[in-house]
Enzyme design. Structure first.
Site, short mmCIF file in Angstrom:
data_model
loop_
_atom_site.label_atom_id
_atom_site.label_comp_id
_atom_site.label_asym_id
_atom_site.label_seq_id
_atom_site.Cartn_x
_atom_site.Cartn_y
_atom_site.Cartn_z
N ARG A 127 4.39 7.58 5.95
CA ARG A 127 5.71 7.97 6.46
C ARG A 127 6.17 9.33 5.92
NH1 ARG A 127 6.58 2.03 6.31
NH2 ARG A 127 7.22 1.38 8.40
N GLU B 60 -4.62 9.53 0.68
CA GLU B 60 -5.44 9.24 -0.51
C GLU B 60 -5.17 7.86 -1.12
OE1 GLU B 60 -5.28 12.65 -3.21
OE2 GLU B 60 -5.30 13.87 -1.39
N LYS C 169 2.00 0.35 -4.46
CA LYS C 169 3.19 0.99 -3.91
C LYS C 169 4.01 -0.05 -3.12
CE LYS C 169 4.83 4.21 -0.61
NZ LYS C 169 4.73 3.26 0.51
N HIS D 14 -4.84 5.06 0.60
CA HIS D 14 -5.80 4.17 1.28
C HIS D 14 -7.22 4.43 0.78
CE1 HIS D 14 -2.62 4.65 4.54
NE2 HIS D 14 -2.63 3.35 4.32
N MET E 13 -2.50 0.22 8.20
CA MET E 13 -1.91 0.52 9.50
C MET E 13 -2.27 1.96 9.90
SD MET E 13 1.60 -1.63 9.75
CE MET E 13 2.66 -0.48 8.91
N PHE F 226 -3.19 6.15 9.76
CA PHE F 226 -2.66 7.43 9.29
C PHE F 226 -2.98 7.56 7.81
CE2 PHE F 226 0.11 11.15 9.17
CZ PHE F 226 -0.29 11.73 10.36
N LEU F 227 -4.29 7.51 7.55
CA LEU F 227 -4.80 7.34 6.20
C LEU F 227 -4.45 8.50 5.28
CD1 LEU F 227 -8.36 6.00 7.11
CD2 LEU F 227 -6.27 4.69 6.65
N GLN G 137 5.02 -6.67 -1.23
CA GLN G 137 3.99 -7.18 -0.31
C GLN G 137 2.83 -7.77 -1.12
OE1 GLN G 137 2.46 -5.18 3.41
NE2 GLN G 137 0.93 -4.41 2.02
N VAL H 263 -1.11 5.95 -5.58
CA VAL H 263 -1.59 7.34 -5.69
C VAL H 263 -0.41 8.24 -5.36
CG1 VAL H 263 -3.22 9.05 -4.81
CG2 VAL H 263 -3.92 6.67 -5.04
O1 PAF Z 1 0.44 -2.39 3.92
C1 PAF Z 1 0.20 -2.27 5.14
O2 PAF Z 1 -0.25 -1.23 5.60
C2 PAF Z 1 0.46 -3.46 6.06
O3 PAF Z 1 1.62 -4.13 5.71
C3 PAF Z 1 -0.73 -4.42 6.19
C4 PAF Z 1 -1.04 -5.10 4.87
C5 PAF Z 1 -1.95 -3.66 6.66
C6 PAF Z 1 -0.41 -5.50 7.20
O4 PAF Z 1 -0.13 -4.97 8.45
#
Ligand code: PAF
Length: 285
Positions: free
Chosen positions: A190, A38, A152, A40, A33, A35-36, A156, A179
């Protein structure tokens, strides 16, 4: 592909990917989503090592935010993200608009099973329905060989693994470790919403989870462990507890007798944001 290609439409993406996939190139997919941070980038690093092409999506998915949650306030910075994605070795950055992803409301919902009843599934009703909806769409659009998810968001990840297995989706799910900042705070988009004082206190979450792991090793009951972890968080920070739970992982049930691993997971509310973190603990014997 040395340069980063930024794409906003599904059709353009599928045309470009189709060309490469027909040549037998493998695709690694990192859904985000934006706002990358480390965390990501570590997903990208692993995808880079295992695939010919790395696709990242950045889409703040409205379907996974409930009323009153932080959809509007979710941090966004497309330009910075594109720079970071490029430097990390992403080949294709897919940044669709909400209209591109959801041109009409068809009313089909995907309902996760029992794994979504605890933790964030309990505090954020409908959240995982929205996650599965967008993840299925993205998997169908990208058709990746491998898809990378961070531990993390352990709930999910567990739900998506079950989804892929139950629905025979082609992609392989790759688990990537959390990380952390040097002081132990899990990297999260966040974290920017923490005040300076909250940022100083927030590592208390990870310290409390570590304590939880020691208590698991000592054989305390789940209730006692949850209580002591929650106490350690509220004593050492101004955060308030949304939940602290000890469950079997990845089943996410309270029956921990037969499981190889347990998770101690928590969600903690600060003044402007809510953070989640967890620790997964292998059980002996
Ligand atoms: O983990 C996330 O950033 C989100 O839940 C995802 C998997 C990109 C789905 O919107």
């Amino acid at each position: 592909m040395a340069e980063l290609t930024i794409i906003h439409t599904i059709q353009e993406l599928q045309t470009l990917l189709g060309r490469n996939q027909r040549q037998g190139k493998t695709v690694g997919f990192v859904p985000t989503m934006g706002f990358l941070h480390e965390g990501h980038l570590s997903l990208v690093e692993q995808a880079r090592q295992q695939n010919d092409i790395v696709v990242m999506s950045i889409f703040v998915n409205p379907a996974q935010f409930g009323p009153g949650e932080d959809f509007e306030a979710y941090p966004r910075d497309a330009q910075r993200d594109a720079g970071l994605a490029h430097d990390a070795g992403v080949d294709i950055l897919f940044m669709p608009t909400p209209e591109e992803m959801y041109p009409q409301e068809g009313g089909i919902r995907i309902l996760p099973g029992s794994q979504a009843t605890e933790l964030c599934g309990a505090s954020r009703p409908g959240h995982f329905d929205g996650v599965l909806k967008v993840v299925l769409k993205l998997f169908n659009i990208v058709d990746p060989d491998r898809s990378y998810f961070g531990l993390k968001d352990a709930q999910q990840l567990a739900i998506i693994e079950t989804f892929v297995r139950d629905f025979n989706l082609r992609t392989k799910i790759v688990r990537v470790p959390t990380v952390r900042e040097q002081d132990g705070l899990a990297k999260s988009s966040r974290n920017v919403h923490l005040t300076e004082a909250e940022r100083q206190e927030a590592p208390a979450i990870q310290r409390a989870l570590q304590k939880g792991a020691l208590l698991v090793a000592e054989g305390l009951s789940a209730g006692e462990i949850e209580q002591q972890v929650a106490e350690a968080i509220v004593t050492n920070s101004t955060g308030s507890i949304d939940y602290v739970s000890l469950l079997a992982y990845p089943a996410l049930t309270k029956e921990i007798d037969q499981t190889n691993e347990v998770i101690v997971a928590c969600a903690v509310k600060f003044s402007k944001t809510r953070l989640i973190d967890n620790i997964i603990i292998p059980l002996k014997g």
